[in-house]
Scaffold this motif. Structure first.
Motif, PDB file in Angstrom:
ATOM      1  N   ARG A   1    -119.787 -35.310  62.047  1.00  0.00           N
ATOM      2  CA  ARG A   1    -119.396 -34.217  62.851  1.00  0.00           C
ATOM      3  C   ARG A   1    -118.213 -35.279  64.045  1.00  0.00           C
ATOM      4  O   ARG A   1    -118.100 -36.288  64.130  1.00  0.00           O
ATOM      5  N   PRO A   2    -117.260 -34.392  64.470  1.00  0.00           N
ATOM      6  CA  PRO A   2    -116.319 -34.989  65.502  1.00  0.00           C
ATOM      7  C   PRO A   2    -116.916 -35.108  66.676  1.00  0.00           C
ATOM      8  O   PRO A   2    -118.018 -34.812  66.915  1.00  0.00           O
ATOM      9  N   TRP A   3    -116.380 -36.358  67.389  1.00  0.00           N
ATOM     10  CA  TRP A   3    -116.971 -36.762  68.568  1.00  0.00           C
ATOM     11  C   TRP A   3    -117.334 -35.824  69.506  1.00  0.00           C
ATOM     12  O   TRP A   3    -118.164 -35.798  70.182  1.00  0.00           O
ATOM     13  N   TYR A   4    -116.298 -34.817  69.663  1.00  0.00           N
ATOM     14  CA  TYR A   4    -116.579 -33.843  70.731  1.00  0.00           C
ATOM     15  C   TYR A   4    -117.388 -32.992  70.420  1.00  0.00           C
ATOM     16  O   TYR A   4    -118.188 -32.295  71.237  1.00  0.00           O
ATOM     17  N   SER A   5    -117.879 -32.629  69.270  1.00  0.00           N
ATOM     18  CA  SER A   5    -119.016 -31.927  69.032  1.00  0.00           C
ATOM     19  C   SER A   5    -120.200 -32.566  69.199  1.00  0.00           C
ATOM     20  O   SER A   5    -121.337 -31.777  69.717  1.00  0.00           O
ATOM     21  N   ASN A   6    -120.407 -33.801  68.942  1.00  0.00           N
ATOM     22  CA  ASN A   6    -121.504 -34.482  69.363  1.00  0.00           C
ATOM     23  C   ASN A   6    -121.643 -34.542  70.892  1.00  0.00           C
ATOM     24  O   ASN A   6    -122.920 -34.493  71.346  1.00  0.00           O
ATOM     25  N   LEU A   7    -120.570 -34.661  71.484  1.00  0.00           N
ATOM     26  CA  LEU A   7    -120.706 -34.720  73.044  1.00  0.00           C
ATOM     27  C   LEU A   7    -121.162 -33.576  73.723  1.00  0.00           C
ATOM     28  O   LEU A   7    -122.200 -33.349  74.460  1.00  0.00           O
ATOM     29  N   TRP A   8    -120.815 -32.275  73.150  1.00  0.00           N
ATOM     30  CA  TRP A   8    -121.151 -30.935  73.517  1.00  0.00           C
ATOM     31  C   TRP A   8    -122.550 -30.659  73.107  1.00  0.00           C
ATOM     32  O   TRP A   8    -123.348 -30.109  74.000  1.00  0.00           O
TER      33      TRP A   8
END
Length: 154
Positions: A137-144
């Protein structure tokens, strides 16, 4: 002389001759009742109980050891079978033809100058690669997802 007798003696004398009803039956008092448990029978019961108590632990140990021996024999037999299988496998692996066949079949090895082909016949089921977690997954998805996980009450 009647005054000299005790009350118990007088009652015993009265009880020995009883007259009931019109037929005048005579009942004699029975003598003292004998106990069914004699001294010899009590001693025999004590000896038997002592033997049972004395032999209970050794018998339990004997039964336990017999089952342990049976378990060890089964385990030994399994080990012998495994040794036999391993000896057979060792004998096969000492044969160069068998080793070459296994290398060609499992590792797809070829002799110099041979051309190898892999044929896909479609008999297998196609599997889609599963989501491998955060790496796909993209990094912003992991952050969210991390923020959402921190917000949820436990």
């Amino acid at each position: 002389m009647a005054a000299e007798r005790s009350t118990a003696t007088r009652l015993r004398a009265l009880g020995s001759v009883l007259v009931q009803g019109p037929t005048a039956r005579v009942y004699r008092a029975r003598g003292p009742r004998r106990s069914r448990l004699t001294g010899r029978a009590a001693l025999l019961a004590l000896v038997v109980c002592s033997l049972v108590v004395a032999l209970a632990y050794p018998m339990r140990q004997w039964v336990t050891q017999r089952s342990d021996i049976a378990d060890q024999r089964r385990q030994s037999e399994r080990a012998r079978e495994q040794v036999k299988r391993l000896e057979d496998e060792k004998a096969r692996l000492e044969d160069p033809a068998y080793v070459e066949q296994q290398a060609r079949e499992h590792l797809h090895y070829l002799h110099p100058g041979e051309t190898g082909y892999s044929v896909v016949d479609g008999s297998g089921t196609a599997r889609r690669p599963r989501d491998q977690g955060a790496a796909d997954r993209p990094w912003y998805s992991n952050l969210w997802d991390g923020v959402d996980a921190a917000d949820t009450p436990r």
